[in-house]
Design a protein around this motif. Sequence first.
Motif, PDB file in Angstrom:
ATOM      1  N   ASP A 147      38.983  32.461  23.239  1.00 14.37           N
ATOM      2  CA  ASP A 147      40.121  31.926  23.994  1.00 14.37           C
ATOM      3  C   ASP A 147      40.205  30.413  23.828  1.00 14.37           C
ATOM      4  O   ASP A 147      41.261  29.864  23.522  1.00 14.37           O
ATOM      5  CB  ASP A 147      39.990  32.243  25.488  1.00 14.37           C
ATOM      6  CG  ASP A 147      40.185  33.708  25.804  1.00 14.37           C
ATOM      7  OD1 ASP A 147      40.758  34.422  24.973  1.00 14.37           O
ATOM      8  OD2 ASP A 147      39.755  34.137  26.890  1.00 14.37           O
ATOM      9  N   LEU A 206      40.252  37.571  18.351  1.00 18.53           N
ATOM     10  CA  LEU A 206      40.334  37.519  19.807  1.00 18.53           C
ATOM     11  C   LEU A 206      40.699  38.891  20.362  1.00 18.53           C
ATOM     12  O   LEU A 206      40.090  39.364  21.323  1.00 18.53           O
ATOM     13  CB  LEU A 206      41.361  36.483  20.248  1.00 18.53           C
ATOM     14  CG  LEU A 206      41.655  36.396  21.733  1.00 18.53           C
ATOM     15  CD1 LEU A 206      40.409  36.010  22.510  1.00 18.53           C
ATOM     16  CD2 LEU A 206      42.773  35.416  22.005  1.00 18.53           C
ATOM     17  N   GLN A 260      34.792  36.624  24.271  1.00 15.93           N
ATOM     18  CA  GLN A 260      36.212  36.414  24.561  1.00 15.93           C
ATOM     19  C   GLN A 260      36.492  34.977  24.989  1.00 15.93           C
ATOM     20  O   GLN A 260      37.470  34.376  24.548  1.00 15.93           O
ATOM     21  CB  GLN A 260      36.725  37.355  25.669  1.00 15.93           C
ATOM     22  CG  GLN A 260      36.694  38.800  25.300  1.00 15.93           C
ATOM     23  CD  GLN A 260      35.422  39.476  25.778  1.00 15.93           C
ATOM     24  OE1 GLN A 260      34.434  38.843  26.093  1.00 15.93           O
ATOM     25  NE2 GLN A 260      35.445  40.785  25.815  1.00 15.93           N
ATOM     26  N   SER A 316      37.742  41.153  19.985  1.00 15.94           N
ATOM     27  CA  SER A 316      36.739  40.808  20.984  1.00 15.94           C
ATOM     28  C   SER A 316      37.119  41.347  22.359  1.00 15.94           C
ATOM     29  O   SER A 316      36.262  41.812  23.103  1.00 15.94           O
ATOM     30  CB  SER A 316      36.578  39.289  21.044  1.00 15.94           C
ATOM     31  OG  SER A 316      35.647  38.927  22.011  1.00 15.94           O
ATOM     32  N   GLU A 317      38.397  41.294  22.679  1.00 21.19           N
ATOM     33  CA  GLU A 317      38.865  41.847  23.956  1.00 21.19           C
ATOM     34  C   GLU A 317      38.690  43.367  23.998  1.00 21.19           C
ATOM     35  O   GLU A 317      38.291  43.922  25.016  1.00 21.19           O
ATOM     36  CB  GLU A 317      40.343  41.498  24.190  1.00 21.19           C
ATOM     37  CG  GLU A 317      40.592  40.045  24.500  1.00 21.19           C
ATOM     38  CD  GLU A 317      40.117  39.627  25.871  1.00 21.19           C
ATOM     39  OE1 GLU A 317      39.979  40.492  26.759  1.00 21.19           O
ATOM     40  OE2 GLU A 317      39.860  38.426  26.055  1.00 21.19           O
TER      41      GLU A 317
END
Length: 135
Positions: free
Chosen positions: A42, A27, A38, A30-31
């Motif tokens: 999430d 995560l 994302q 990906s951010e």
Amino acid sequence: MLRRFFPILHVLGLIVLVFGLSMLAPLLLSELTRDGAQRAYDFATLITVGCGLLMWLTGRHWRRELKTRDGILRVVLTWTLLPAFAALPLLGVGGRQMFKAETPTPMKDQKLTPRMAETAKGLWVVYVILTAACI
């Protein structure tokens, strides 16, 4: 009778919770890279951590010494639940898109061929035979 499963639920919840927390690394990546996944990360991380926390909290008051058959049940549930949580929501990528990304260029516009379907069926036969042999 149902009470005997709560200690297993407690340990299983901890395993799922740790797995959910390990999903924070992709995560974060990906951010940082803004790769467009994302939202899927999430959602999957939130569900996994939430379910793990719920199971862990539900079974926390029911502690006892786990027996051999409890361990077997825990292993079976772990091998069943973790792939299910890992598959949430498949990162928004359909199977055909993955197929197109992995195939050589001349075949990208074709649908799955009967030959690939036969190969998949053959792999399932091998999987079933190996599973039966292991049992």
